[in-house]
Design an enzyme around this catalytic site. Structure first.
Site, mmCIF file in Angstrom:
data_model
loop_
_atom_site.group_PDB
_atom_site.id
_atom_site.type_symbol
_atom_site.label_atom_id
_atom_site.label_comp_id
_atom_site.label_asym_id
_atom_site.label_seq_id
_atom_site.Cartn_x
_atom_site.Cartn_y
_atom_site.Cartn_z
ATOM 1 N N TYR A 70 19.070 97.836 -3.626
ATOM 2 C CA TYR A 70 19.831 97.188 -2.561
ATOM 3 C C TYR A 70 20.576 95.959 -3.089
ATOM 4 C CZ TYR A 70 18.708 100.181 1.434
ATOM 5 O OH TYR A 70 18.642 101.241 2.309
ATOM 6 N N SER A 71 20.399 94.785 -2.473
ATOM 7 C CA SER A 71 21.304 93.667 -2.762
ATOM 8 C C SER A 71 21.078 92.986 -4.099
ATOM 9 C CB SER A 71 21.233 92.633 -1.639
ATOM 10 O OG SER A 71 21.884 93.122 -0.491
ATOM 11 N N THR A 72 20.044 93.343 -4.821
ATOM 12 C CA THR A 72 19.968 92.875 -6.206
ATOM 13 C C THR A 72 21.198 93.357 -6.975
ATOM 14 O OG1 THR A 72 17.565 92.736 -6.151
ATOM 15 C CG2 THR A 72 18.558 92.926 -8.313
ATOM 16 N N LYS A 89 24.091 92.930 -6.084
ATOM 17 C CA LYS A 89 25.130 91.896 -5.993
ATOM 18 C C LYS A 89 25.207 91.043 -7.251
ATOM 19 C CE LYS A 89 25.281 91.250 -0.946
ATOM 20 N NZ LYS A 89 24.411 92.374 -0.525
#
Length: 377
Positions: free
Chosen positions: A66-68, A70
């Site tokens: 998921y947002s890791t 980013k």
């Protein structure tokens, strides 16, 4: 529980903390990796990749973090800036003219990087299938008016940030963000991290276990902007099991890797632009991640934050030991921390999700054990 991998003797407490996550915190399958001075000093994995079949979590198991993801998107932009191809202070519209619509002519690239552009979600109704249509999604964001005056407050751009930064990257290079990341960063480092996963790698993907009922991202807050981010479209961990999700490029949310690949890439930040003996960025270029952009109560997350260029900074919700740290976490519990002072990176990736967007005690306990091992004496 059998723990696989290796630990430098200085960090034996990390192995114990990792085992405790399975014994007491309910981990099902997970990996943890740490680097010091750009070299791997801890590399652990254990458990099962698929709770239904009992398929073991192997050395090369990967998972949607998921947002890791980013942090990989941010590094790609930092690389272009380091080369002089991207100026964070310039208006986004200088690179992407259509973006100037609806009062966004002055929004700059740094505001995209720091979740302060006012585009934390979509105003028009968006389906999960729309997320796989790059041109449609970026067209909607280019036409959309901000939810608040850009640059005046932070508000987590949970899904949209990757499209926004990714389109700037595409306009500059002519290639997708996933392609630039793969060819310029992951491949030179031999890092098994993918933004847009080839079908040939599907057999290695661990199956995410959604958070308990009532603890999902849509249940986090009654803030309207949180609901827009989490329900338009709905963030559904079961979607990560599909080929459509895995194969798309959603640079804020659908990266696939493990703790080792996350740590190897992110150690560029902690180790002055070098990882595994390979220089990708200058030290000044990676230190720009620490350039303070904005702080305050995040309008989406509902917690105090401090944002740099693509990373969270010390002084927000996550306690960090010094000002030369930056981090980001993914929905469910994955986390990466870069400590530039200690020149170390910690990364954690798992398949059993908790109802968190910024990491939980499973990752924090491992980070604490690492910092204790790094302490002199």
């Amino acid at each position: 529980m059998q723990i696989h991998g290796h630990v430098d003797p200085r960090y034996d407490a990390v192995r114990s903390a990792f085992a405790a996550n399975f014994a007491g915190a309910g981990d099902v399958g997970a990996s943890f990796c740490a680097t010091k001075d750009g070299e791997i000093v801890v590399d652990l994995w254990a458990g099962v990749a698929d709770a239904e079949t009992g398929k073991p979590w192997e050395r090369d198991t990967i998972v949607n973090v998921y947002s890791t993801t980013k942090t990989m998107c941010a590094l790609t932009a930092l690389l272009l800036a380091d080369r002089g191809e991207l100026d964070f202070s310039r208006p986004v519209a200088d690179y992407w003219p259509e973006f100037a619509a609806n009062g966004k002519a002055a929004v700059n690239v740094a505001q995209l990087m720091s979740h302060s552009a006012g585009l934390s979600g979509f105003k028009e109704r968006v389906t999960k299938d729309d997320l796989y249509d790059w041109d449609k999604v970026t067209g909607l964001l280019a036409a959309q008016a901000p939810f608040w005056e850009p640059g005046t407050a932070p508000g987590y751009h949970g899904i949209t940030q990757g499209y926004l930064v990714g389109e700037v990257v595409r306009r500059i290079t002519g290639a997708t963000l996933g392609t630039v990341f793969r060819t310029e960063i992951a491949a030179p480092l031999g890092a098994d991290f993918h933004v847009g996963l080839p079908a040939s790698e599907d057999d290695r993907v661990a199956v995410l276990i959604p958070p308990p009922a009532g603890q999902g991202i849509a249940d986090m807050s009654d803030r309207p902007l949180t609901a827009k981010m989490a329900t338009n479209p709905a963030v559904n961990p079961l979607e990560t099991r599909t080929r459509a999700w895995r194969g798309a490029e959603i640079p804020a949310a659908n990266g696939h890797g493990n703790a080792r690949s996350v740590a190897v890439v992110q150690s560029l930040v902690a180790n002055g632009g070098v990882s595994n003996g390979t220089r990708i960025l200058s030290e000044a270029g990676v230190r720009r991640a620490l350039e303070f952009q904005i702080e305050g109560d995040d309008r989406v997350l509902g917690m105090p934050v401090r944002y740099g260029l693509g990373f969270g900074l010390a002084g927000g919700q996550l306690p960090l030991p010094n000002a030369d740290c930056c981090y980001w976490g993914g929905y469910g519990g994955s986390l990466v921390i870069n400590d530039l002072q200690a020149r170390t990176t910690f990364a954690y990736a798992m398949n059993k999700m908790a109802g968190t967007t910024t990491g939980d005690m499973r990752a924090f306990s491992l980070a604490i054990a690492m910092w204790q091992g790094l302490a002199p004496g």
